[in-house]
Enzyme design. Structure first.
Site, PDB file in Angstrom:
ATOM      1  N   ARG A   1      16.785 -29.462  38.766  1.00 19.31           N
ATOM      2  CA  ARG A   1      17.811 -29.080  37.797  1.00 19.31           C
ATOM      3  C   ARG A   1      17.247 -29.064  36.367  1.00 19.31           C
ATOM      4  O   ARG A   1      17.914 -28.612  35.444  1.00 19.31           O
ATOM      5  CB  ARG A   1      18.975 -30.070  37.882  1.00 19.31           C
ATOM      6  CG  ARG A   1      20.365 -29.494  37.528  1.00 19.31           C
ATOM      7  CD  ARG A   1      20.592 -29.190  36.054  1.00 19.31           C
ATOM      8  NE  ARG A   1      21.863 -28.508  35.817  1.00 19.31           N
ATOM      9  CZ  ARG A   1      22.966 -29.098  35.399  1.00 19.31           C
ATOM     10  NH1 ARG A   1      22.976 -30.403  35.181  1.00 19.31           N
ATOM     11  NH2 ARG A   1      24.053 -28.392  35.203  1.00 19.31           N
ATOM     12  N   SER A   2      16.052 -29.528  36.183  1.00 25.65           N
ATOM     13  CA  SER A   2      15.482 -29.644  34.850  1.00 25.65           C
ATOM     14  C   SER A   2      14.789 -28.347  34.432  1.00 25.65           C
ATOM     15  O   SER A   2      13.772 -27.961  35.018  1.00 25.65           O
ATOM     16  CB  SER A   2      14.460 -30.791  34.820  1.00 25.65           C
ATOM     17  OG  SER A   2      13.612 -30.683  33.701  1.00 25.65           O
ATOM     18  N   PRO A   3      15.308 -27.658  33.403  1.00 24.66           N
ATOM     19  CA  PRO A   3      14.620 -26.451  32.943  1.00 24.66           C
ATOM     20  C   PRO A   3      13.223 -26.753  32.433  1.00 24.66           C
ATOM     21  O   PRO A   3      12.297 -25.941  32.593  1.00 24.66           O
ATOM     22  CB  PRO A   3      15.532 -25.933  31.821  1.00 24.66           C
ATOM     23  CG  PRO A   3      16.298 -27.119  31.359  1.00 24.66           C
ATOM     24  CD  PRO A   3      16.497 -27.960  32.574  1.00 24.66           C
ATOM     25  N   TYR A   4      13.035 -27.916  31.837  1.00 27.65           N
ATOM     26  CA  TYR A   4      11.712 -28.260  31.327  1.00 27.65           C
ATOM     27  C   TYR A   4      10.724 -28.556  32.453  1.00 27.65           C
ATOM     28  O   TYR A   4       9.521 -28.322  32.298  1.00 27.65           O
ATOM     29  CB  TYR A   4      11.817 -29.438  30.359  1.00 27.65           C
ATOM     30  CG  TYR A   4      12.560 -29.094  29.097  1.00 27.65           C
ATOM     31  CD1 TYR A   4      12.029 -28.207  28.166  1.00 27.65           C
ATOM     32  CD2 TYR A   4      13.812 -29.640  28.829  1.00 27.65           C
ATOM     33  CE1 TYR A   4      12.717 -27.871  27.008  1.00 27.65           C
ATOM     34  CE2 TYR A   4      14.501 -29.309  27.671  1.00 27.65           C
ATOM     35  CZ  TYR A   4      13.953 -28.425  26.770  1.00 27.65           C
ATOM     36  OH  TYR A   4      14.632 -28.088  25.622  1.00 27.65           O
ATOM     37  N   SER A   5      11.231 -29.050  33.581  1.00 30.45           N
ATOM     38  CA  SER A   5      10.351 -29.206  34.749  1.00 30.45           C
ATOM     39  C   SER A   5       9.820 -27.834  35.165  1.00 30.45           C
ATOM     40  O   SER A   5       8.617 -27.646  35.390  1.00 30.45           O
ATOM     41  CB  SER A   5      11.106 -29.855  35.913  1.00 30.45           C
ATOM     42  OG  SER A   5      11.331 -31.222  35.687  1.00 30.45           O
TER      43      SER A   5
END
EC number: 5.99.1.4
Length: 215
Positions: free
Chosen positions: A12-16
């Protein structure tokens, strides 16, 4: 045998997502083994997080993640559908979550096979890279195949072994916190955490100090 690093990561993490292809590039260019360890996102671990956050937090995050994608030339969504079902207006997390548990268990099943980085890279390109209805058709099947995996096999394991996989995912979260952080993406090398997609160059600098060499 090359150097070892762990990456703690969420679907769910865009930065991931924005960091993953750069992590993959490191593993290809250098004598480095990267073990991606998926965790459940804050929306699952702390469902009231978004309701408690500052009103500007979400607006800034949206602005920044699109900016980071543009800066690095990375295709960017937003996801359709979001891996987490959430009321955008109230920020409330829905009780029914049809995507995130499957995805994270699939990621951990891939980690059991030593292919979590490749799998999560391919799947996150669908989710965050603009593929509409990434959960339907052959999207995930093709992503798994590109990562050298069989989605039918992974899905069967995710259903059959859900409790054990969740225990392993919880161990990943415990290991992340023991390393000194709580958020994703965090790369941990030699016990030192590097949080965020903007710390990749610094992590590379540290690994070179410890003897990292090109392949």
């Amino acid at each position: 045998m090359g150097l070892q690093a762990d990456i703690f990561w969420s679907f769910r993490s865009p930065y991931s997502y924005l960091a993953t292809r750069r992590y993959s590039a490191l593993a290809q260019e250098y004598d480095l083994n990267i073990n991606l360890r998926p965790v459940y996102p804050l929306a699952i671990r702390e469902p009231d997080f978004f309701e408690r956050s500052h009103p500007n937090w979400l607006r800034y995050t949206f602005t920044d993640m699109f900016r980071v994608a543009q800066f690095h030339g990375i295709p960017f969504g937003p996801p359709r559908p979001d891996p987490i079902v959430q009321d955008v207006r109230t920020r409330k997390i829905a009780e029914e979550q049809p995507y995130i548990f499957r995805l994270t268990r699939l990621g951990q099943a891939a980690a059991r096979r030593g292919k979590s980085l490749a799998f999560c890279d391919e799947v996150s390109r669908l989710i965050w890279g603009g593929a509409e209805n990434w959960h339907e058709g052959d999207h995930l099947t093709s992503a798994a195949t590109r990562a050298g995996l069989d989605l039918v096999e992974l899905d069967a394991e995710a259903l059959r072994d859900a409790e054990a996989l969740d225990a392993e995912i919880a161990e990943n979260q415990t290991a992340l916190e023991a390393a000194g952080h709580w958020g994703v993406p965090t790369l941990v090398f030699d016990g030192e955490p590097f949080f965020g997609q903007d710390r990749i160059d610094m992590a590379l600098w540290r690994m070179k100090q410890k003897g990292l060499v090109a392949r």
